[in-house]
Design a protein around this motif. Structure first.
Motif, PDB file in Angstrom:
ATOM      1  N   LEU A   1       1.053  -1.553  -0.018  1.00  0.00           N
ATOM      2  CA  LEU A   1      -0.259  -0.015  -0.575  1.00  0.00           C
ATOM      3  C   LEU A   1       0.992   1.475  -0.324  1.00  0.00           C
ATOM      4  N   LEU A   2       1.904   1.805   1.034  1.00  0.00           N
ATOM      5  CA  LEU A   2       2.900   2.672   0.780  1.00  0.00           C
ATOM      6  C   LEU A   2       3.409   2.504  -0.777  1.00  0.00           C
ATOM      7  N   LEU A   3       3.739   1.292  -1.518  1.00  0.00           N
ATOM      8  CA  LEU A   3       4.584   1.884  -2.392  1.00  0.00           C
ATOM      9  C   LEU A   3       2.926   2.254  -3.454  1.00  0.00           C
ATOM     10  N   LEU A   4       2.382   1.716  -3.222  1.00  0.00           N
ATOM     11  CA  LEU A   4       1.285   2.690  -4.156  1.00  0.00           C
ATOM     12  C   LEU A   4       1.349   3.955  -4.126  1.00  0.00           C
ATOM     13  N   MET A   5       1.423   4.133  -3.046  1.00  0.00           N
ATOM     14  CA  MET A   5       1.350   6.241  -2.594  1.00  0.00           C
ATOM     15  C   MET A   5       2.467   6.645  -3.976  1.00  0.00           C
ATOM     16  N   VAL A   6       3.825   5.993  -3.496  1.00  0.00           N
ATOM     17  CA  VAL A   6       4.854   6.983  -3.298  1.00  0.00           C
ATOM     18  C   VAL A   6       5.607   6.176  -4.703  1.00  0.00           C
ATOM     19  N   TYR A   7       5.316   5.457  -5.514  1.00  0.00           N
ATOM     20  CA  TYR A   7       5.521   5.014  -7.239  1.00  0.00           C
ATOM     21  C   TYR A   7       5.801   6.140  -7.674  1.00  0.00           C
ATOM     22  N   PRO A   8       4.260   6.817  -7.356  1.00  0.00           N
ATOM     23  CA  PRO A   8       4.732   7.688  -8.813  1.00  0.00           C
ATOM     24  C   PRO A   8       5.046   8.785  -8.624  1.00  0.00           C
ATOM     25  N   THR A   9       5.320   9.282  -7.244  1.00  0.00           N
ATOM     26  CA  THR A   9       6.080  10.455  -7.455  1.00  0.00           C
ATOM     27  C   THR A   9       7.666  10.545  -6.860  1.00  0.00           C
ATOM     28  N   PHE A  10       8.185   9.453  -6.591  1.00  0.00           N
ATOM     29  CA  PHE A  10       9.129   8.789  -6.844  1.00  0.00           C
ATOM     30  C   PHE A  10      10.014   8.050  -6.789  1.00  0.00           C
TER      31      PHE A  10
ATOM     32  N   LYS B   1      -5.101  13.605  -8.670  1.00  0.00           N
ATOM     33  CA  LYS B   1      -3.878  14.664  -7.998  1.00  0.00           C
ATOM     34  C   LYS B   1      -3.427  15.405  -9.294  1.00  0.00           C
ATOM     35  N   GLY B   2      -3.703  14.863 -10.544  1.00  0.00           N
ATOM     36  CA  GLY B   2      -2.890  16.029 -11.935  1.00  0.00           C
ATOM     37  C   GLY B   2      -3.036  14.742 -13.044  1.00  0.00           C
ATOM     38  N   LEU B   3      -2.882  15.541 -14.052  1.00  0.00           N
ATOM     39  CA  LEU B   3      -3.208  14.903 -15.570  1.00  0.00           C
ATOM     40  C   LEU B   3      -1.886  15.016 -16.331  1.00  0.00           C
ATOM     41  N   TYR B   4      -0.996  13.795 -16.721  1.00  0.00           N
ATOM     42  CA  TYR B   4       0.202  13.618 -17.030  1.00  0.00           C
ATOM     43  C   TYR B   4       0.737  13.148 -18.449  1.00  0.00           C
ATOM     44  N   VAL B   5       1.969  13.595 -18.843  1.00  0.00           N
ATOM     45  CA  VAL B   5       1.679  12.915 -19.627  1.00  0.00           C
ATOM     46  C   VAL B   5       3.029  12.139 -19.611  1.00  0.00           C
ATOM     47  N   MET B   6       3.282  11.317 -20.264  1.00  0.00           N
ATOM     48  CA  MET B   6       4.531  10.353 -20.127  1.00  0.00           C
ATOM     49  C   MET B   6       5.461  10.036 -21.766  1.00  0.00           C
ATOM     50  N   ASP B   7       6.546  10.626 -21.553  1.00  0.00           N
ATOM     51  CA  ASP B   7       6.952  10.024 -23.401  1.00  0.00           C
ATOM     52  C   ASP B   7       7.709   8.288 -23.285  1.00  0.00           C
ATOM     53  N   GLY B   8       6.638   7.804 -23.341  1.00  0.00           N
ATOM     54  CA  GLY B   8       6.097   6.429 -23.323  1.00  0.00           C
ATOM     55  C   GLY B   8       7.162   6.009 -24.569  1.00  0.00           C
ATOM     56  N   SER B   9       6.755   7.191 -25.671  1.00  0.00           N
ATOM     57  CA  SER B   9       7.605   6.785 -27.139  1.00  0.00           C
ATOM     58  C   SER B   9       9.441   6.645 -27.125  1.00  0.00           C
ATOM     59  N   LYS B  10       9.887   6.953 -26.427  1.00  0.00           N
ATOM     60  CA  LYS B  10      11.095   6.792 -26.157  1.00  0.00           C
ATOM     61  C   LYS B  10      11.763   5.323 -25.273  1.00  0.00           C
ATOM     62  N   ARG B  11      10.783   4.375 -25.837  1.00  0.00           N
ATOM     63  CA  ARG B  11      11.017   3.247 -25.482  1.00  0.00           C
ATOM     64  C   ARG B  11      10.190   2.505 -26.525  1.00  0.00           C
TER      65      ARG B  11
ATOM     66  N   ASN C   1      -0.804   4.070 -24.619  1.00  0.00           N
ATOM     67  CA  ASN C   1      -1.836   3.497 -23.434  1.00  0.00           C
ATOM     68  C   ASN C   1      -1.789   3.937 -22.643  1.00  0.00           C
ATOM     69  N   ALA C   2      -2.674   4.296 -21.529  1.00  0.00           N
ATOM     70  CA  ALA C   2      -3.024   5.562 -20.611  1.00  0.00           C
ATOM     71  C   ALA C   2      -3.526   4.217 -19.408  1.00  0.00           C
ATOM     72  N   TYR C   3      -3.541   4.823 -18.260  1.00  0.00           N
ATOM     73  CA  TYR C   3      -3.751   4.677 -16.978  1.00  0.00           C
ATOM     74  C   TYR C   3      -3.676   5.041 -15.933  1.00  0.00           C
ATOM     75  N   PHE C   4      -4.002   4.849 -14.833  1.00  0.00           N
ATOM     76  CA  PHE C   4      -3.983   5.755 -13.262  1.00  0.00           C
ATOM     77  C   PHE C   4      -3.053   5.343 -12.262  1.00  0.00           C
ATOM     78  N   THR C   5      -2.254   5.823 -11.963  1.00  0.00           N
ATOM     79  CA  THR C   5      -1.515   5.575 -10.995  1.00  0.00           C
ATOM     80  C   THR C   5      -1.705   6.002  -9.386  1.00  0.00           C
ATOM     81  N   GLY C   6      -1.110   5.623  -8.715  1.00  0.00           N
ATOM     82  CA  GLY C   6      -1.428   5.797  -7.071  1.00  0.00           C
ATOM     83  C   GLY C   6      -2.524   5.203  -6.257  1.00  0.00           C
ATOM     84  N   PHE C   7      -2.500   5.909  -5.326  1.00  0.00           N
ATOM     85  CA  PHE C   7      -3.910   5.058  -4.445  1.00  0.00           C
ATOM     86  C   PHE C   7      -3.940   6.646  -3.400  1.00  0.00           C
ATOM     87  N   GLY C   8      -5.216   6.586  -3.152  1.00  0.00           N
ATOM     88  CA  GLY C   8      -6.389   7.158  -2.525  1.00  0.00           C
ATOM     89  C   GLY C   8      -6.143   9.179  -3.237  1.00  0.00           C
TER      90      GLY C   8
END
Length: 429
Positions: free
Chosen positions: A197-206, A238-248, A253-260
């Motif tokens: 559960l902690l990982l779900l919260m810290v993964y998007p930010t860190f 918490k926010g709307l973000y664009v990820m540079d998936g094209s470099k890999r 795709n699109a997804y939700f990440t994080g928790f709470g």
């Protein structure tokens, strides 16, 4: 004269594991062969339902991609089975454990070394297959965008993150196994769930930013559409973000990440480049449907329950001599801990048995996808959802003609024909 009491159950476990391994190998081979054969047989003609929307060239690319992955999967299956036998019944894990014991003696550092060496050796064994998948299979079909330098950087980062996060939690679990009494498994389970559960919260930010760049969505028109959609659906992020998936990868795709409160919406840049604003709305509404139907909570609760059962089973097996002997290992009976050995053996053999119930999980997942599609159609334009799905299936080279049996066993998402069949024909793009 009777043999020691552990010999009969040890032999029974050996036979049970070997039987399950052979049956799963034969079943996997049969399913993969069906998939390859079925896709190849339907390669030369686009299914009637897609004749006006998918070109023959795109259909054949998807078929060839599926067949190539299937053939590689057969090789990977054979190698994986051989490696599993090597670790277990042929004594590989036992030899590694004994070698470390002779050098380090018993204790926490030896157990952590066993986990670390096992992870290192397993990673080295998997390395050729990973390289082939990335730089031959994916690149051959135009999907891989990674350079070798970027791939090596990702490998170094993921290894470092795994060590910095994995070793402390592993040490804590091992300490609980030895110090928390006969109910150690309950404390270990609570610790593991709290960590997840902690990982779900810290993964998007860190953690995620170590591998990709995340920029706030700058398209004001699209941002307004997405914000209005989420407000209509009663959803906050918490926010709307664009990820540079094209470099890999060229996959979108699109997804939700994080928790709470840490939830955020992430769009691949490849997705925004291929879909219209209305289609992006529809894809996002599908993901919102998972939240509205509480699919995410259901999956977390299921993970909690299964993990609890797994830890309880490990708590019992770790104290049984026949568990080790039956899987090709020799436990220490002199007082040195066998906790890391028990943990690794358990993690190696459980997937062999759980494979046979995996169709139940796949079926539930497909049901959830249908529900999310229905939610998206209720809150956005059905034509946009249909056209978005068609673009994504074509973009990701997803075959339109998978084998029905293979689908029921493996597919977590329904094939295109089934998903579109449940959408009103009047919504066709």
């Amino acid at each position: 004269m009777f043999a020691p009491t552990f010999e009969t159950p040890a032999l029974a476990l050996t036979l049970l594991f070997a039987t399950a391994l052979v049956l799963s190998l034969l079943l996997r081979f049969w399913l993969a062969s069906r998939q390859i054969r079925h896709v190849a047989q339907h390669r030369h003609q686009v299914p009637g339902a897609f004749a006006n929307t998918i070109t023959l060239e795109a259909h054949q690319k998807a078929a060839d991609y599926t067949i190539a992955k299937g053939r590689y999967g057969l090789i990977d299956l054979a190698v994986g089975t051989a490696v599993l036998l090597g670790w277990t019944l042929l004594g590989g894990l036992n030899a590694l454990n004994q070698a470390l014991l002779s050098v380090m003696g018993g204790g926490m550092w030896q157990q952590l070394a066993l986990l670390g060496c096992f992870g290192l050796i397993s990673g080295l064994i998997d390395l050729p297959g990973t390289l082939y998948q990335t730089f031959v299979l994916e690149q051959g079909f135009g999907f891989n965008k990674m350079t070798l330098r970027l791939w090596l950087a990702d490998l170094a980062k993921s290894t470092l993150v795994g060590v910095l996060i994995g070793l402390p939690i592993a040490a804590l679990i091992l300490w609980l196994m030895g110090a928390a009494g006969h109910l150690w498994w309950l404390w270990a389970w609570a610790t593991w769930m709290g960590f997840n559960l902690l990982l779900l919260m810290v993964y998007p930010t860190f953690i995620a930013p170590l591998f990709n760049k995340f920029k706030p969505l700058e398209d004001e028109t699209l941002k307004a559409r997405v914000t209005q959609l989420m407000q209509r659906c009663g959803f906050a992020a918490k926010g709307l973000y664009v990820m540079d998936g094209s470099k890999r990868s060229a996959h979108a795709n699109a997804y939700f990440t994080g928790f709470g409160a840490a939830k955020r919406v992430v769009f691949y840049d490849t997705l925004l480049a291929k879909l219209s604003p209305g289609e992006v709305d529809a894809v996002l509404a599908h993901e919102l449907g998972h939240f509205k139907h509480k699919h995410i909570i259901q999956r977390i609760v299921t993970m909690f329950a299964l993990s609890l059962a797994g830890f309880a089973l490990l708590g019992w097996l770790a104290g049984q001599v026949w568990f080790y002997v039956g899987l090709g290992a020799t436990p220490e009976l002199s007082g040195a801990p066998n906790d890391a050995l028990a943990l690794l053996l358990f993690l190696l053999v459980v997937p062999v048995f759980s494979f046979f119930v995996s169709p139940l999980s796949a079926q539930l997942s497909r049901k959830h996808e249908f529900q999310a599609d229905a939610y998206a159609m209720a809150h956005t334009n059905g034509a946009d959802l249909r056209s978005a799905l068609l673009k994504l299936f074509e973009d990701n080279a997803s075959t339109l003609t998978p084998d029905p049996v293979y689908v029921k066993f493996y597919y977590s998402h329904p094939p295109a024909s089934e998903r579109l069949a449940r959408m009103p024909q009047g919504a066709a793009a």
